[in-house]
Design a protein around this motif. Structure first.
Motif, PDB file in Angstrom:
ATOM      1  N   THR A  96       1.019  -1.122  -0.082  1.00 24.54           N
ATOM      2  CA  THR A  96      -0.089  -0.026   0.024  1.00 24.54           C
ATOM      3  C   THR A  96       0.714   1.426  -0.171  1.00 24.54           C
ATOM      4  OG1 THR A  96      -1.772  -1.119   1.220  1.00 24.54           O
ATOM      5  CG2 THR A  96      -1.777   1.300   1.356  1.00 24.54           C
ATOM      6  N   TYR A  97       2.007   1.344   0.848  1.00 25.24           N
ATOM      7  CA  TYR A  97       2.774   2.241   0.971  1.00 25.24           C
ATOM      8  C   TYR A  97       4.078   2.366   0.038  1.00 25.24           C
ATOM      9  CZ  TYR A  97       0.035   4.105   4.813  1.00 25.24           C
ATOM     10  OH  TYR A  97      -1.002   4.697   5.482  1.00 25.24           O
ATOM     11  N   GLU A  98       3.968   1.533  -0.938  1.00 21.97           N
ATOM     12  CA  GLU A  98       5.275   1.396  -1.753  1.00 21.97           C
ATOM     13  C   GLU A  98       5.651   2.732  -2.241  1.00 21.97           C
ATOM     14  OE1 GLU A  98       6.844  -1.663  -5.256  1.00 21.97           O
ATOM     15  OE2 GLU A  98       4.667  -1.496  -4.926  1.00 21.97           O
ATOM     16  N   GLY A  99       7.053   3.081  -2.187  1.00 22.94           N
ATOM     17  CA  GLY A  99       7.449   4.326  -2.552  1.00 22.94           C
ATOM     18  C   GLY A  99       7.200   5.423  -1.730  1.00 22.94           C
ATOM     19  N   LYS A 100       6.315   5.193  -0.637  1.00 23.62           N
ATOM     20  CA  LYS A 100       6.345   6.003   0.520  1.00 23.62           C
ATOM     21  C   LYS A 100       6.355   5.387   1.935  1.00 23.62           C
ATOM     22  CE  LYS A 100       2.422   7.895  -2.424  1.00 23.62           C
ATOM     23  NZ  LYS A 100       0.943   8.166  -2.872  1.00 23.62           N
ATOM     24  N   GLU A 101       7.266   4.542   2.006  1.00 24.57           N
ATOM     25  CA  GLU A 101       7.695   4.016   3.433  1.00 24.57           C
ATOM     26  C   GLU A 101       7.796   5.042   4.505  1.00 24.57           C
ATOM     27  OE1 GLU A 101       8.972   3.307   0.475  1.00 24.57           O
ATOM     28  OE2 GLU A 101       8.352   1.053  -0.011  1.00 24.57           O
ATOM     29  N   TRP A 102       8.401   6.244   4.213  1.00 25.61           N
ATOM     30  CA  TRP A 102       8.714   7.138   5.280  1.00 25.61           C
ATOM     31  C   TRP A 102       7.200   7.429   5.809  1.00 25.61           C
ATOM     32  CZ3 TRP A 102       6.755  12.155   5.618  1.00 25.61           C
ATOM     33  CH2 TRP A 102       6.089  12.740   4.458  1.00 25.61           C
ATOM     34  N   ILE A 103       6.159   7.630   5.249  1.00 31.59           N
ATOM     35  CA  ILE A 103       4.777   7.981   5.764  1.00 31.59           C
ATOM     36  C   ILE A 103       4.242   6.886   6.617  1.00 31.59           C
ATOM     37  CG2 ILE A 103       2.437   8.363   5.103  1.00 31.59           C
ATOM     38  CD1 ILE A 103       3.350   9.547   2.474  1.00 31.59           C
ATOM     39  N   LEU A 104       4.653   5.636   6.304  1.00 32.13           N
ATOM     40  CA  LEU A 104       4.133   4.429   6.817  1.00 32.13           C
ATOM     41  C   LEU A 104       5.024   4.382   8.248  1.00 32.13           C
ATOM     42  CD1 LEU A 104       2.949   1.496   7.253  1.00 32.13           C
ATOM     43  CD2 LEU A 104       4.928   0.583   6.014  1.00 32.13           C
ATOM     44  N   PHE A 105       6.144   4.755   8.349  1.00 35.48           N
ATOM     45  CA  PHE A 105       7.213   4.690   9.356  1.00 35.48           C
ATOM     46  C   PHE A 105       6.689   5.919  10.259  1.00 35.48           C
ATOM     47  CE2 PHE A 105      10.851   6.623  11.823  1.00 35.48           C
ATOM     48  CZ  PHE A 105      11.252   5.344  12.394  1.00 35.48           C
ATOM     49  N   VAL A 106       6.648   7.033   9.756  1.00 32.68           N
ATOM     50  CA  VAL A 106       6.046   8.034  10.809  1.00 32.68           C
ATOM     51  C   VAL A 106       4.685   7.872  11.413  1.00 32.68           C
ATOM     52  CG1 VAL A 106       5.465  10.568  10.740  1.00 32.68           C
ATOM     53  CG2 VAL A 106       7.632   9.881   9.407  1.00 32.68           C
ATOM     54  N   THR A 107       4.005   7.228  10.629  1.00 28.40           N
ATOM     55  CA  THR A 107       2.320   6.864  11.065  1.00 28.40           C
ATOM     56  C   THR A 107       2.674   5.898  12.214  1.00 28.40           C
ATOM     57  OG1 THR A 107       1.642   7.636   8.846  1.00 28.40           O
ATOM     58  CG2 THR A 107       0.231   6.149  10.561  1.00 28.40           C
ATOM     59  N   GLY A 108       3.431   4.878  11.887  1.00 30.61           N
ATOM     60  CA  GLY A 108       3.487   3.645  12.916  1.00 30.61           C
ATOM     61  C   GLY A 108       4.423   4.135  14.048  1.00 30.61           C
ATOM     62  N   ALA A 109       5.328   4.844  14.038  1.00 27.90           N
ATOM     63  CA  ALA A 109       6.213   5.406  15.019  1.00 27.90           C
ATOM     64  C   ALA A 109       5.646   6.271  15.910  1.00 27.90           C
ATOM     65  CB  ALA A 109       7.528   5.672  14.473  1.00 27.90           C
ATOM     66  N   THR A 110       4.317   7.078  15.669  1.00 27.58           N
ATOM     67  CA  THR A 110       3.522   8.156  16.582  1.00 27.58           C
ATOM     68  C   THR A 110       2.334   7.844  16.798  1.00 27.58           C
ATOM     69  OG1 THR A 110       2.993   9.145  14.365  1.00 27.58           O
ATOM     70  CG2 THR A 110       4.980   9.920  15.444  1.00 27.58           C
ATOM     71  N   TYR A 111       1.599   6.942  15.927  1.00 21.17           N
ATOM     72  CA  TYR A 111       0.120   6.833  15.953  1.00 21.17           C
ATOM     73  C   TYR A 111      -0.130   5.857  17.249  1.00 21.17           C
ATOM     74  CZ  TYR A 111      -4.759   5.460  15.626  1.00 21.17           C
ATOM     75  OH  TYR A 111      -6.004   5.108  15.539  1.00 21.17           O
ATOM     76  N   LEU A 112       0.517   4.771  17.224  1.00 19.93           N
ATOM     77  CA  LEU A 112       0.180   3.785  18.557  1.00 19.93           C
ATOM     78  C   LEU A 112       0.801   4.303  19.778  1.00 19.93           C
ATOM     79  CD1 LEU A 112      -0.772   0.916  19.350  1.00 19.93           C
ATOM     80  CD2 LEU A 112       1.390   0.098  18.728  1.00 19.93           C
ATOM     81  N   PRO A 113       2.155   4.868  19.737  1.00 19.61           N
ATOM     82  CA  PRO A 113       2.562   5.357  20.902  1.00 19.61           C
ATOM     83  C   PRO A 113       1.693   6.447  21.465  1.00 19.61           C
ATOM     84  CG  PRO A 113       4.287   5.044  19.420  1.00 19.61           C
ATOM     85  CD  PRO A 113       3.083   4.923  18.783  1.00 19.61           C
ATOM     86  N   VAL A 114       1.221   7.345  20.840  1.00 23.54           N
ATOM     87  CA  VAL A 114       0.569   8.487  21.141  1.00 23.54           C
ATOM     88  C   VAL A 114      -0.946   8.008  21.687  1.00 23.54           C
ATOM     89  CG1 VAL A 114      -0.541  10.765  20.349  1.00 23.54           C
ATOM     90  CG2 VAL A 114       1.841  10.203  19.833  1.00 23.54           C
ATOM     91  N   LEU A 115      -1.507   7.176  20.852  1.00 25.12           N
ATOM     92  CA  LEU A 115      -2.771   6.731  21.430  1.00 25.12           C
ATOM     93  C   LEU A 115      -2.622   5.860  22.552  1.00 25.12           C
ATOM     94  CD1 LEU A 115      -5.757   6.073  20.462  1.00 25.12           C
ATOM     95  CD2 LEU A 115      -4.760   3.845  19.514  1.00 25.12           C
ATOM     96  N   SER A 116      -1.785   5.244  22.819  1.00 25.77           N
ATOM     97  CA  SER A 116      -1.324   4.613  24.225  1.00 25.77           C
ATOM     98  C   SER A 116      -1.308   5.707  25.307  1.00 25.77           C
ATOM     99  CB  SER A 116      -0.183   3.368  24.250  1.00 25.77           C
ATOM    100  OG  SER A 116      -0.299   2.871  23.288  1.00 25.77           O
ATOM    101  N   PHE A 117      -0.650   6.661  24.999  1.00 28.25           N
ATOM    102  CA  PHE A 117      -0.321   7.884  26.205  1.00 28.25           C
ATOM    103  C   PHE A 117      -1.666   8.524  26.305  1.00 28.25           C
ATOM    104  CE2 PHE A 117       0.649  12.222  27.317  1.00 28.25           C
ATOM    105  CZ  PHE A 117       1.645  12.060  28.190  1.00 28.25           C
ATOM    106  N   TRP A 118      -2.319   8.790  25.495  1.00 27.52           N
ATOM    107  CA  TRP A 118      -3.696   9.761  25.662  1.00 27.52           C
ATOM    108  C   TRP A 118      -4.699   9.072  26.250  1.00 27.52           C
ATOM    109  CZ3 TRP A 118      -3.353  14.495  27.249  1.00 27.52           C
ATOM    110  CH2 TRP A 118      -2.212  15.232  26.510  1.00 27.52           C
ATOM    111  N   THR A 119      -4.676   7.498  25.793  1.00 25.06           N
ATOM    112  CA  THR A 119      -5.717   6.739  26.471  1.00 25.06           C
ATOM    113  C   THR A 119      -5.605   6.449  27.827  1.00 25.06           C
ATOM    114  OG1 THR A 119      -5.707   5.303  24.350  1.00 25.06           O
ATOM    115  CG2 THR A 119      -6.880   4.418  26.308  1.00 25.06           C
TER     116      THR A 119
END
Length: 331
Positions: free
Chosen positions: A69-92
């Motif tokens: 899905t993110y072929e050629g846009k792996e940096w978007i996948l990385f930034v989303t993954g490295a921020t979304y789950l940690p931030v969601l855990s923190f604020w939950t």
């Protein structure tokens, strides 16, 4: 005299035999305990490895789908993954804690408060200021640093490579991440307590002498980079970690720092007494695990307090402030 000397000579072999027998029994008990511990550990890791392996095909398939899905846009996948789950855990977690901090309910959680009589309820003006700072730190500092982390990791190894890490490799990474964080956080944190840096930088975080969970990221921008971000990021850089490991590690660090600051010693969760005491007294307990504090003697006062006696995993439902109360104050 001769009879007494003979008796002593006769008793000496008995004493030596008794000591030798005690040593053998001790060695047997310790050896058996060690074997049981190793067997238990091997059993646990074997079962976890089986679970990891059984579910591994599923997660590998999902990961490969994301890569397509993110072929050629792996940096978007990385930034989303490295921020979304940690931030969601923190604020939950902090969202739930803020309900207790602001309302005092449910009452059974308030019973586990460490500093009794503090933040009952929390100052709303002070809280709004802190939440605003935390959001700015996450948006204006954490996010750009995570964006920069991607090309940094790629110099060593692609964090979005096809193969997910094995279970045992992931455990090794966690151990190394934890060690690096303990060293970097202890020394950077202690440096921030130097008079040159404390007044201008670290004092902001210590406005809360009785901390709450959300203020774990309430800090001056310099401190947020040096003490919050770098200790957590260096481990994955050194290990050339996969995005999946980074997601879990960042989430764990935010959960642990929230617990350390939450102000409640809750059942079956890690003890926050160590860092709570640091906020109360300022010049003790600088680390995360306490290993370097022990080596440098920066926990000697803490070890003489009731807070140290309470610094254990609570396995029941009686608050430790009730079972191990502070001594009455001298009038």
């Amino acid at each position: 005299m001769k009879g007494e000397a003979g008796r002593q000579r006769h008793e000496k072999p008995k004493q030596e035999g008794h000591i030798w027998g005690s040593m053998r029994r001790t060695a047997f008990i310790l050896g058996s305990g060690l074997l049981l511990l190793v067997a238990f550990w091997n059993s646990v890791t074997w079962h976890l490895q089986r679970f990891w392996g059984a579910s591994g095909h599923f997660w590998q398939a999902q990961w490969e789908r994301l890569l397509l899905t993110y072929e050629g846009k792996e940096w978007i996948l990385f930034v989303t993954g490295a921020t979304y789950l940690p931030v969601l855990s923190f604020w939950t977690i902090n969202g739930l804690l803020l309900v207790v901090d602001t309302t005092g309910k449910p009452n059974f959680i308030s019973r586990y408060r460490i500093q009794l009589g503090k933040n009952e309820p929390v100052d709303p003006v002070k809280l709004r200021k802190s939440v605003r700072t935390v959001l700015l730190n996450q948006l204006l500092i954490s996010l750009p640093i995570v964006v920069l982390l991607y090309p940094t990791l790629k110099l060593w190894r692609d964090p979005c490579r096809r193969e997910l890490p094995t279970f045992h490799w992931f455990l090794l990474e966690l151990a190394i991440f934890t060690l690096i964080e303990e060293i970097m956080f202890y020394y950077s944190h202690r440096l921030l307590h130097h008079p040159v840096f404390y007044k201008k930088i670290h004092k902001k975080h210590h406005e809360w002498t009785a901390p709450i969970g959300v203020i774990s990221l309430y800090a001056h921008p310099v401190e947020h980079v040096v003490s919050n971000m770098l200790p957590a990021m260096v481990g994955p850089i050194v290990m050339g970690s996969h995005l999946s490991s980074i997601m879990v590690w960042f989430s764990l660090t935010l959960i642990i720092t929230t617990i350390s600051h939450c102000g409640y010693h809750l059942p079956f969760l890690p003890s926050p007494e160590f860092h709570d005491y640091h906020h109360l007294k300022f010049n003790q307990c600088y680390g995360v695990l306490g290993v370097l504090d022990h080596l440098h003697g920066t926990d000697t006062v803490f070890k003489q307090t009731k807070a140290y006696e309470r610094h254990i995993l609570l396995l029941g439902f009686t608050p430790l402030s009730e079972s191990i109360p502070d001594p009455p104050k001298m009038e």
